[in-house]
Design a protein around this motif. Structure first.
Motif, PDB file in Angstrom:
ATOM      1  N   CYS A  74       0.827  -1.217   0.000  1.00 42.39           N
ATOM      2  CA  CYS A  74       0.000   0.000   0.000  1.00 42.39           C
ATOM      3  C   CYS A  74       0.863   1.270   0.000  1.00 42.39           C
ATOM      4  CB  CYS A  74      -0.918   0.034   1.217  1.00 42.39           C
ATOM      5  SG  CYS A  74      -2.095  -1.327   1.276  1.00 42.39           S
ATOM      6  N   MET A  75       1.978   1.229   0.714  1.00 42.78           N
ATOM      7  CA  MET A  75       2.852   2.404   0.774  1.00 42.78           C
ATOM      8  C   MET A  75       3.382   2.740  -0.615  1.00 42.78           C
ATOM      9  SD  MET A  75       6.297   3.366   0.657  1.00 42.78           S
ATOM     10  CE  MET A  75       7.272   1.873   0.946  1.00 42.78           C
ATOM     11  N   ALA A  76       3.833   1.712  -1.344  1.00 43.74           N
ATOM     12  CA  ALA A  76       4.401   1.950  -2.677  1.00 43.74           C
ATOM     13  C   ALA A  76       3.349   2.514  -3.626  1.00 43.74           C
ATOM     14  CB  ALA A  76       4.986   0.660  -3.232  1.00 43.74           C
ATOM     15  N   ALA A  77       2.090   2.108  -3.428  1.00 44.99           N
ATOM     16  CA  ALA A  77       1.018   2.619  -4.288  1.00 44.99           C
ATOM     17  C   ALA A  77       0.701   4.076  -3.970  1.00 44.99           C
ATOM     18  CB  ALA A  77      -0.237   1.764  -4.113  1.00 44.99           C
ATOM     19  N   ALA A  78       0.908   4.470  -2.716  1.00 47.79           N
ATOM     20  CA  ALA A  78       0.490   5.819  -2.305  1.00 47.79           C
ATOM     21  C   ALA A  78       1.597   6.861  -2.363  1.00 47.79           C
ATOM     22  CB  ALA A  78      -0.070   5.765  -0.883  1.00 47.79           C
ATOM     23  N   CYS A  89       9.233   5.471   9.020  1.00 45.38           N
ATOM     24  CA  CYS A  89       7.897   4.872   8.839  1.00 45.38           C
ATOM     25  C   CYS A  89       7.872   3.887   7.679  1.00 45.38           C
ATOM     26  CB  CYS A  89       6.848   5.947   8.541  1.00 45.38           C
ATOM     27  SG  CYS A  89       6.476   7.031   9.907  1.00 45.38           S
ATOM     28  N   ILE A  90       8.541   4.244   6.599  1.00 41.85           N
ATOM     29  CA  ILE A  90       8.386   3.455   5.365  1.00 41.85           C
ATOM     30  C   ILE A  90       9.470   2.413   5.143  1.00 41.85           C
ATOM     31  CG2 ILE A  90       7.146   5.325   4.215  1.00 41.85           C
ATOM     32  CD1 ILE A  90       9.679   5.849   2.537  1.00 41.85           C
ATOM     33  N   GLY A 150       3.159  -1.813   4.385  1.00 38.43           N
ATOM     34  CA  GLY A 150       4.456  -1.228   4.038  1.00 38.43           C
ATOM     35  C   GLY A 150       4.797   0.053   4.753  1.00 38.43           C
ATOM     36  N   ALA A 151       4.085   0.388   5.827  1.00 40.75           N
ATOM     37  CA  ALA A 151       4.450   1.565   6.622  1.00 40.75           C
ATOM     38  C   ALA A 151       3.954   1.329   8.041  1.00 40.75           C
ATOM     39  CB  ALA A 151       3.820   2.828   6.046  1.00 40.75           C
ATOM     40  N   VAL A 152       4.700   1.861   9.011  1.00 45.04           N
ATOM     41  CA  VAL A 152       4.296   1.723  10.412  1.00 45.04           C
ATOM     42  C   VAL A 152       4.363   3.089  11.092  1.00 45.04           C
ATOM     43  CG1 VAL A 152       5.021  -0.676  10.721  1.00 45.04           C
ATOM     44  CG2 VAL A 152       6.674   1.170  11.088  1.00 45.04           C
ATOM     45  N   ALA A 153       3.653   3.193  12.201  1.00 41.30           N
ATOM     46  CA  ALA A 153       3.704   4.435  12.976  1.00 41.30           C
ATOM     47  C   ALA A 153       4.728   4.283  14.097  1.00 41.30           C
ATOM     48  CB  ALA A 153       2.334   4.732  13.567  1.00 41.30           C
ATOM     49  N   GLY A 154       5.450   5.362  14.408  1.00 37.76           N
ATOM     50  CA  GLY A 154       6.396   5.345  15.515  1.00 37.76           C
ATOM     51  C   GLY A 154       5.775   5.897  16.784  1.00 37.76           C
ATOM     52  N   ASP A 155       4.679   6.629  16.600  1.00 38.88           N
ATOM     53  CA  ASP A 155       4.008   7.256  17.739  1.00 38.88           C
ATOM     54  C   ASP A 155       2.623   7.693  17.280  1.00 38.88           C
ATOM     55  OD1 ASP A 155       6.390   9.966  17.249  1.00 38.88           O
ATOM     56  OD2 ASP A 155       4.555   9.522  16.115  1.00 38.88           O
ATOM     57  N   VAL A 199      10.630 -13.181  13.421  1.00 33.15           N
ATOM     58  CA  VAL A 199      11.532 -13.485  12.320  1.00 33.15           C
ATOM     59  C   VAL A 199      10.978 -12.932  11.019  1.00 33.15           C
ATOM     60  CG1 VAL A 199      12.594 -15.523  13.331  1.00 33.15           C
ATOM     61  CG2 VAL A 199      10.471 -15.762  12.055  1.00 33.15           C
ATOM     62  N   SER A 200       9.684 -12.587  11.034  1.00 36.38           N
ATOM     63  CA  SER A 200       9.119 -12.050   9.809  1.00 36.38           C
ATOM     64  C   SER A 200       9.835 -10.750   9.460  1.00 36.38           C
ATOM     65  CB  SER A 200       7.633 -11.773   9.980  1.00 36.38           C
ATOM     66  OG  SER A 200       7.185 -10.959   8.908  1.00 36.38           O
ATOM     67  N   PRO A 201      10.370 -10.645   8.234  1.00 36.03           N
ATOM     68  CA  PRO A 201      11.045  -9.395   7.858  1.00 36.03           C
ATOM     69  C   PRO A 201      10.106  -8.190   7.870  1.00 36.03           C
ATOM     70  CG  PRO A 201      10.886 -10.906   5.980  1.00 36.03           C
ATOM     71  CD  PRO A 201      10.430 -11.663   7.168  1.00 36.03           C
ATOM     72  N   LEU A 202       8.798  -8.446   7.790  1.00 36.13           N
ATOM     73  CA  LEU A 202       7.856  -7.323   7.879  1.00 36.13           C
ATOM     74  C   LEU A 202       8.041  -6.609   9.220  1.00 36.13           C
ATOM     75  CD1 LEU A 202       4.569  -9.081   6.599  1.00 36.13           C
ATOM     76  CD2 LEU A 202       6.176  -7.726   5.266  1.00 36.13           C
TER      77      LEU A 202
END
Lengths: 417, 381
Positions: A61-65, A88-89, A105-110, A230-233
């Protein structure tokens, strides 16, 4: 774009940049103002176009946006805790695509990530959550389990029932970004609160770093123990740092209410049982959650929540309710029917292997759960799951008898709130 | 992460004792050296590019110990890391590099004429010979910390320089992200292809970010001289061939390196080097020469001898499996290389390998005939 600036670099003597800051400053490290100057210099040497990630082989989703224009506007912004867009990305840059699911494909830090980087996260949220628009819509929260109907499944088919969600402690950074003290503080706040649970919910905490071999084996046998990711995600999102410091598992003595501390979220709350009594599982889930919330309020803490995004969690896919209600169900005939995927899609259900998100199903037993997280309340989603699983079992029974089955109409999308 | 790590400011609000990592189960150089006092002193600092103490030590926190080697447990994000965090890194360097003091000077010697012998290691035992080192381009952050823009700039510079090599050294660059399947298979068959790091030692330090962007492999037509771009260091330079002619391998190594350095200088870039630490690389274990000269050698009898470890230690040599640093030896064939990197010149280290391997092969031959080797055990080098 990239080639013009590299010709620029090739012609310069980069040490001149350092020299301009004064030779004596390096030995003691730089003061904030000097390093801000240096960062400014680096930023002009490397404009956002130089750093834009290569996403041509990516399908998350990140790459699409993410566009070069959005990146250019956001690259140099920071949240109040100084968390950046690149952080984040990173997980989405490092993991182009997943074979079974379209990843975020993106996470929040806070908590503030979702505001400061809204220009990227809003389209990601829309993409992931069926068009939910955080700018115009509100998310409903409803933890009244008494509203659930037909929530007890035929145990000839349903082997186990489970509901999970996550909760974040407001004021502390999320797992990708948290420092060791913040993580330890999350542990302290949560474990102190859980010690206040009584009756059917009374239980015990096992810190991952402190457990004895015997305790560890018991937790493995109970299928409660979570391992170092272990998941690279997850590892590419910096969530495995300092493992196993401040990570642990709490469960009640009955072993049907379980809380993971500092894995992918501050807390993951799980209610589970063998068999098909999803209603009871959800009742315990709601009661437990409300009591934990009460206990942390008493100590001056709250969960991250707002009316646009519901409960705030690390991964945008878990916003809203953060709720995944699911069963392990045997569907030997239906699963081989060519209409199986379409039926699941219309019921807004998802299938996974019984080992979790990164596994494929083996044999005839599937983990079936709700697809949606945001834009519908907990009660709505669990009811949707209940209705959906009952429908699947009904199909399986019909096929056993050689009767015809139908692909159901798609479940309605968002109501207006 | 690049461009200043003001994330550190947030951590400073918490007391040092609350941030201090739990190293009770750890066995690496960083864990041995660091104390709460050192942590408290250094956590307020950052290098000009924003690399902080936690960035330096994260890999050591996340990897408590390695079964085959005592790991370092820290990395540099830029050249200045070694200055700014010297209170930690000087003792780590001293511990890792046999007592090398902060006041010691390191000598560089890349004149292959100074190597005595080395062209006659018995190819019945010595299957292949290899010399590698690393080089960092001054002015760019190192792999744990560089931005995508910096990494790409290093790649572009490297390609430009390598493209001008000629004669025996003329070759081609293969960018990891553009490789065709056929090219990839060839590079695997040649044992040249480096893959995305899977070793947790590398992953925890941020070196695998953005893979495979900006990474690639250059090699000459003869496949005896090879440069890795943006793997664990900016450049890894490797000279290798089948058989035991280490002298030829080292000749090519020195010639190639010297030419590459000149080509970078022509483009107004130097390698990171200073007279105390020699060549500056990402891992403190590779400071000085960054040189690992080694052979794949069959030592089925010597390796079973009770004194094998002692002999290696005396010769200042190290054993590894033939799959590289994270592997165990299989079937009596070992990767034997110099244990030291800093405080000895390149020539001195290769000399140790040449002399040491020669001795080991003689011991192997004696043991094959059932003869004792006790008299051959050398004094400590």
């Amino acid at each position: 774009m990239a080639s013009t600036f590299t010709r620029m670099i090739a012609g310069r003597y980069p040490a001149a940049l350092l020299a301009s800051l004064g030779a004596g400053t390096v030995a003691g490290g730089l003061l904030l103002s000097d390093s801000a100057l240096f960062a400014e210099g680096k930023r002009s040497l490397y404009p956002p176009s130089a750093d834009f990630p290569d996403l041509r082989k990516h399908s998350n989703c990140m790459a699409a946006a993410l566009t070069p224009a959005i990146y250019a506007r956001l690259r140099d912004q920071v949240t109040p805790q100084n968390w950046t867009l690149d952080q984040c990305i990173q997980t989405g840059v490092d993991n182009p695509g997943h074979p079974f699911i379209k990843t975020v494909g993106a996470v929040a830090g806070d908590e503030e990530t979702y505001e400061v980087f809204a220009e990227l996260f809003d389209p990601i949220i829309k993409d992931r959550h069926n068009g939910y628009d955080p700018r115009t819509m509100k998310h409903p929260t409803d933890l009244d389990a008494s509203k659930i109907t037909n929530g007890v499944f035929d145990e000839k088919y349903v082997l186990s029932s489970r509901v999970r969600t996550g909760r974040s402690i407001r004021g502390l950074s999320l797992p990708p970004a948290c420092s060791r003290s913040e993580r330890r503080e999350v542990e302290r706040v949560v474990v102190t609160a859980l010690a206040g649970l009584k009756g059917e919910l009374a239980g015990r905490y096992y810190g991952l770093g402190d457990m004895s071999d015997k305790e560890q084996q018991q937790l493995i046998d109970d299928h409660f123990l979570f391992d170092k990711p272990v998941s690279p995600l997850l590892t590419c999102a910096f969530m495995a740092r300092d493992w196993p410091d401040a990570r642990g598992i709490w469960h009640n003595h009955e072993k049907n209410f379980l809380i993971w501390v500092n894995e992918e979220d501050h807390t993951r709350v799980i209610s589970m049982e063998k068999g098909g009594n999803m209603k009871r599982v959800f009742e315990r889930f709601c009661t437990g959650l409300k009591q934990v919330e009460q206990l942390i309020h008493e100590r001056g803490w709250e969960f991250m929540w707002n009316e646009r995004l519901g409960y705030i969690l690390t991964c945008p896919s878990n916003l809203g309710t953060g709720l995944r209600a699911g069963v392990h169900v045997r569907l030997p005939i239906l699963s081989k029917d060519t209409r199986f995927s379409k039926i699941l899609e219309n019921l807004r259900l998802q299938k996974r292997g019984t080992g979790g998100v990164d596994t494929a199903a083996t044999g005839d037993t599937f983990d079936i759960s709700n697809n949606d997280r945001l834009g519908k309340s907990e009660v709505e989603l669990v009811q949707q799951l209940v209705d959906g699983v009952n429908y699947l079992i009904d199909c399986e029974k019909k096929l056993e008898k050689g009767q015809e089955i139908k692909v159901p109409f798609p479940v309605a999308q968002f109501k207006k709130y | 992460m690049p461009f200043g790590n003001t994330h550190n400011e947030m951590k400073l609000k918490y007391a040092s004792a609350k941030e201090y990592p739990d190293l009770s189960k750890h066995n690496n150089h960083m864990a041995k050296i660091i104390t709460p006092a050192i942590y408290e002193l250094l956590r307020k600092r950052q290098t000009p590019s924003g690399f902080t103490l936690d960035d330096v030590i994260q890999t050591g926190i996340d990897n408590p110990g390695h079964p085959f080697i005592m790991t370092v447990g820290c990395v540099a994000g830029d050249e200045e890391t070694y200055e700014v965090f010297k209170e930690l890194l000087d003792p780590v360097i001293q511990d890792r590099h046999g007592g090398y003091k902060p006041t010691d000077k390191h000598k560089t010697d890349l004149d292959p004429a100074h190597l005595k012998g080395g062209d006659d290691l018995d190819p019945n035992y010595v299957l292949s010979s290899r010399v590698r080192t690393g080089r960092s381009v001054r002015g760019f952050c190192l792999p744990p910390h560089c931005s995508r823009g910096e990494r790409r700039a290093v790649e572009t510079l490297s390609i430009e320089a390598l493209d001008t090599l000629s004669g025996d050294l003329k070759g081609t660059y293969y960018a990891l992200k553009n490789m065709s399947d056929a090219e990839q298979q060839q590079l695997i068959d040649d044992h040249f292809l480096f893959d995305k790091p899977v070793s947790p030692l590398l992953l925890a330090s941020g070196m695998a970010r953005d893979w495979p962007d900006g990474r690639g492999i250059w090699h000459n037509v003869n496949k005896t001289f090879l440069v890795w771009v943006n793997e664990e260091d900016h450049l890894r330079v490797i000279s290798m061939q089948q058989g035991g002619n280490m002298k030829e391998v080292f000749n090519r190594f020195c010639t190639g390196l010297t030419k590459i350095e000149k080509l970078f200088k022509e483009r107004k870039h130097e390698f990171m080097w200073n007279e105390h630490l020699g060549y500056v690389l990402t891992c403190p274990s590779n400071l000085g020469t960054g040189l690992r000269a080694g052979v794949h050698v069959k030592l089925p009898n010597v390796s079973k001898n009770a004194k094998f470890e002692e002999i290696l230690k005396k010769l200042r040599l190290q054993k590894r499996g033939t799959g590289g640093v994270d592997t165990a030896a299989v079937g009596g064939t070992f990767d034997i290389s110099n244990a030291d990197r800093l405080g000895f010149s390149e020539v001195e280290l290769v000399q140790m390998v040449v002399d040491g391997v020669k001795l080991l092969v003689e011991m192997e031959k004696k043991l094959e005939k059932g003869q004792p080797i006790d008299a051959m055990i050398p004094a400590q080098k």
